[in-house]
Structures are given as structure tokens and as C-alpha cells.
Design a protein around this motif. Sequence first.
Motif: not given
Lengths: 357, 357
Positions: B117-123, B126-129, B265-267
Motif C-alpha cells: 500500500p502507498a501509505a506503507a511505501f511513504r512511511e 520517510g524512514k530512509g530520510a 520494505a513493509p510494502f
Amino acid sequence: MLHAVIMAGGSGTRFWPLSRAARPKQLLSLVTEKALVVETVERLEGLVPPERVWIVTNAAYADRIRALLPDVPPSHVVAEPCGRDTAACIGLASTVIGREDEDAVLAILSADHVIAPAAAFREALGKGAAVVEESPSTLVTFGMAPTRPATGYGYIERGAARGEVGGVPWYRVERFCEKPDLETAKEFLAAGRFLWNGGIFVFRAAAMRERIGRFLPELAAGLPGVADELLGDGAISAETFGALPKISIDFGVVEKDDDVAVIEAPFSWDDVGSFAALERVLPKDEAGNVGFGDRTLLDASGNVVIAGDGHHVAVVGVEGLVVVQTADATLVCRKEDAQRVKEVVDRLKGSGNEGLV
Amino acid sequence: MLHAVIMAGGSGTRFWPLSRAARPKQLLSLVTEKALVVETVERLEGLVPPERVWIVTNAAYADRIRALLPDVPPSHVVAEPCGRDTAACIGLASTVIGREDEDAVLAILSADHVIAPAAAFREALGKGAAVVEESPSTLVTFGMAPTRPATGYGYIERGAARGEVGGVPWYRVERFCEKPDLETAKEFLAAGRFLWNGGIFVFRAAAMRERIGRFLPELAAGLPGVADELLGDGAISAETFGALPKISIDFGVVEKDDDVAVIEAPFSWDDVGSFAALERVLPKDEAGNVGFGDRTLLDASGNVVIAGDGHHVAVVGVEGLVVVQTADATLVCRKEDAQRVKEVVDRLKGSGNEGLV
């Protein structure tokens, strides 16, 4: 004189998506660039001139057929207002042509069969005409020596020889056999005296009128009125034609009659009943594929592939498939499922896709 | 600030006839109604706004992409005059974005992957950042836990944990592994510490510039001139860009570097490498068929069937096929031959059918 009567009424769905309600099999160019009905008329060249060709078809196709065959008199393209099967069709032809030519001999042909070579076919029809000159009451059929145990064709059991025309024997028909199961078809093939019934006949119009009077008196009674309409303003009314009994010439006449002869056909004949049957009538590439149109075949064998105008079909690594593309619909099936195209057509009709059928 | 750099240069032929030279995979609507490149930008919503999105593509596709993504500044759709592989692409982005935002953090993405899902991808991004905030020199990759022994992907061997952000550990990369054979892929799957390399990165632009300076000095020397052109009139010349060394970021930088981290990756991630891969990302009917467009499926199972606009595809009694119809070309192949579409394209190019590719 010999006249040809070409039955072109079928609305066949077995060639969907190439064939449609408005574009039946006999109007398709399946084997050459020409429509099958045009091939059928041209095959007679030298034996029956266009002015002695009659084509009996559905009202919906009559104008298209007239346009395709400008040399056939427009009034000879007979538009049936509804389908009444082959006895009505052949009875009407025997009545109408008999009024113009008392000694008319008719060759009854189908508009959608593939027959070759044409010269052998014409010669065989000529032999049929010679038989009925010698034996005026006889109905002549043509039997094709089977090349495989086909279950999709009726068979004719050849009986004793009755005579010979130009060195070719003609035989009594022992019996007509319905489409057999595979076991029976294999027995027929082995027995040697069973021939495919291609539904091709030669007889004197007067002989057929006599038979219809004997076996189908209700039809005999109705035909003069229909002939009057046709020879009047050319239009057959649904009232008179629709009132004729609906029965095939085989059931209604030929199978009941004792004076039926068969000539062994010296030509190859195929009714091309489905896309899979195109394998038998189209040239194969080295991997056994047939078809036409723009195609790329990679490691593909034994397929029937047809691409519509301006379209390219690429087939990779498959075997035994039918792939047919047209402007608005594409079919993909296994060759052994080629007959199931009808189910697709039914499904489309039932799902608001009538425009595709 | 986090910027997204979407690599959209591929001209992929693996989706012919849907994809063409002028309509590559990233511009196709394979999974939803939207083009994959649009999905890619929308997936960032809430994390990276369109004005911080950059898309690097072929000059031929730039205007189409600008039209599809009106919220992305037109100057952010970078048109490469020729392909110089990913090191040049990422190096240029690091240079150009770094000039506008000294502390820029870049997320490097592909325009044609399916991620949910897109939300897990964005999260995860964000963790990478967060990792590179803590460890500014680190290059962060994302590894997807394999769900099958895929031979079409590279793998990342996860090493020891180096830290944790928001409860999620990040690991040292032990090594990058090329696409394995099936045996090796099975070992990777069983071992548990091997992850698919999706080619997604997060790093500080300054960190990447430093790496390029170290590992690819010739590229580092050429990039400022290209950046000057791009930030000038927006057009990159083939002379300057074409002079850059052509090498991938993996070979040229990431695999040589010691300070590379991986986050699990959680996606779910799929690069949808062929029509057969659509099975993994499209909903299946009860017989396991996937696809889109007007279709009739009778006794058909496990097929990928795609019908173009205004066209109907009927599939009867077949299994495991790919059938793709477009206005001017149709493909039929077995799913396991889906990659062989390239051969069809080559054949068409070599036979005067360039218009179809």
C-alpha cells in the motif's frame, strides 16, 4: 438444358467473428480473395453460364449477392422471406425453372463448399446430366470417397452399379446414413462403399416436381402460388412462402425414394464447417500453420491464424489454436473447440452485445 | 527536504503491442485507469508534493509526461537527449537539485513499478530520510522480502543491524547479488536474509555527489556542464550529455561503496516485467484469469486477456495464454513465453513493419 441452383441461405455462426448476421459464411473470402458464393458460380464456367444460374438466399443477403455477381440475372437471385429448409427451396426452383424450360435439368449446389479441381467437378455434373437423360426419373447424388472417419457428414451407402456414362459407373443408393459416431465412421471408412454426402444433386425439374407431388403433397400444392409471385413482381410474400411445410429435401424426398443414384465424385469436397476445417483447404506453412492476413509466427505450429485488414497478429510458441482477428472482435480457441464459437455468439446475444453478432 | 526523482526513461518492448516506441510501459495504464508514471507520482502524495518531484525521461516522452502531470513543474520533467544509464541520471539529479536545496534528500524511484500500500511505501521512504539525517553519508536501499524464488530480480544480502528509526531497524548491506539462477534463488528464499533489490534509494544529494566524485570522476567532471544547460534554457544538448560515461548506479557506485544500508520494505513491490506478471498485480476471476477490456471467457483459465477500446476478445477453452489486442496488432503467446515479445518486435523491425513497433 442444365441450370444451376445454388443454395445460399445459411446464416452460419461457426465463423464468428468473421461471419456475422449480416455477413454469413457464403459471403466470406475464406479460401481465396473471392467470396465462396462467387467461387461457386465461377466453378461452373463452361458448363452452366451465369444466365442459367439461380441463387436462393435470405432476403437480407440478396442485394449483396446481386452486387457480387453482376452477370447473374438479378431476378435469378431469389430472396426467401423466411427459411423453409431445402425441400421448399428446391421445389420452388424446380417449379419456376420448369416453367421457362420444360426439359430443365437442375444441379443443386451449396454456396459455401470448397471443391477442387473445378474441371473434374464440372465433368461429374455433366455425367449426372447424362444419367438423367438416359434415366429421366432418376435423382442423381454425388458421393465423395472419405479421406478420414468424419463424424460431421452424412454418408451414402453405394449399392449395385446401374449403368455407365462415358466410362464412369453410376450406382443405386443402398441407403443414406445420418452423421455417424466415430466408431461407425471408422467402419464406414474401412468398408469402402460408404461415401460422404455432399448434398449435391442433379435431376430433371419434372422428376423432382413429380416426387414432391408424391411425397410432399402439401408443399406441391403451395409451390405454384409462390412461383406466380416470383415470376410476377419478383417478391415472394412471407404469407405464401411461410405457409409451406418446413422439411429438408433429404428427409422429405431423397431418403424415401427408390430411384436415387450416386456417382463417385472425382473431386475433393469440403463443407469447411469451422475454422479448424481451414487446415484442409488452405496451404500450410512448414510448421503446419494456415491462415491469411499480416502475421508473425514464432515457434508456432498447427495453428489457424487470420488477421483482419490493417491489423497484425503475432503468435508465439503455441500449438493447435484458432486465432481470428477482425476490426471489432477477436477469437482465440483450441482447434477442437472451433465449433464452440456458437456459444460465444449466444453469450454475446445474451449480454447486450448484439452489435457483435 | 525530501525530493523525489522518478526514472522514466525505459522504452520497454516487453509489453508490445500495448507498448510501442512512442508509448512505453511507464505511460501505459496497466493496473488502474492511470498511467504507471502518474500512479508513481500520486503514491507520494502527502510525503513529496509535486513541486519537489523530478522525472527524468527520454526527450520523446517528456511532453506527454508533462501533459499527464500538470502539477509537476514542466522544468522538472528532464528530457535526456540520449540514454546514459542510471549513474548519469542520478548524478544529474543530485547536482541540479543540490544547487536549489543544499540539504536535499533524494528518493530515487522507477516510473513503472507497482507498489502497495502507498501509505506503507511513504512511511518507508520517510524512514530512509530519517536514516540519512542520522547518518548523512549513508546510501539507503529498500529490500523486499521475496515471496517466490524469482530469477528476474537482483538481491540484497542483509548484514548486521546498524540502527533503528521509529522502531524499524536498518541494516548494513552485506553484498548485492546479480539475478540468480533458480537454484540460487531458492537458496536465497530459504536463507531469509536475501531481499529483492527494487532499485529504490534514499540519500542526501551531497552524499551521492561525493560518491560520484570518488568512484566516477569522469562523470563528476561532466555533470556541472549538463546542470548549467538544464538550469539555463532547460534543454540538455546531446554533445554534453552524450559525453558522460554510461554506467549504472549499481555497478558504478552502490556496489563499490561500504556505507550502504537497507531497510526491509513493509510494502509489496513488483516491477511487472511482462504480461505474465500482471497475474500478480491484477484481480483474478474465479478461473484465475486477469486482464481488462471487453472480454468473453468460456472454460478459459489462468489467462491474461486484454482487449483494446471498442474491441471484444472471446477466449474459449484455453489455459495459460496471454492474449493482447490493440487497434493495429494482436499478440497470442503462452505465459511462459511472455518475454519473447521482444523477438516479435525484432522480427517486425526487420520485415518492414516498423510502424507497428
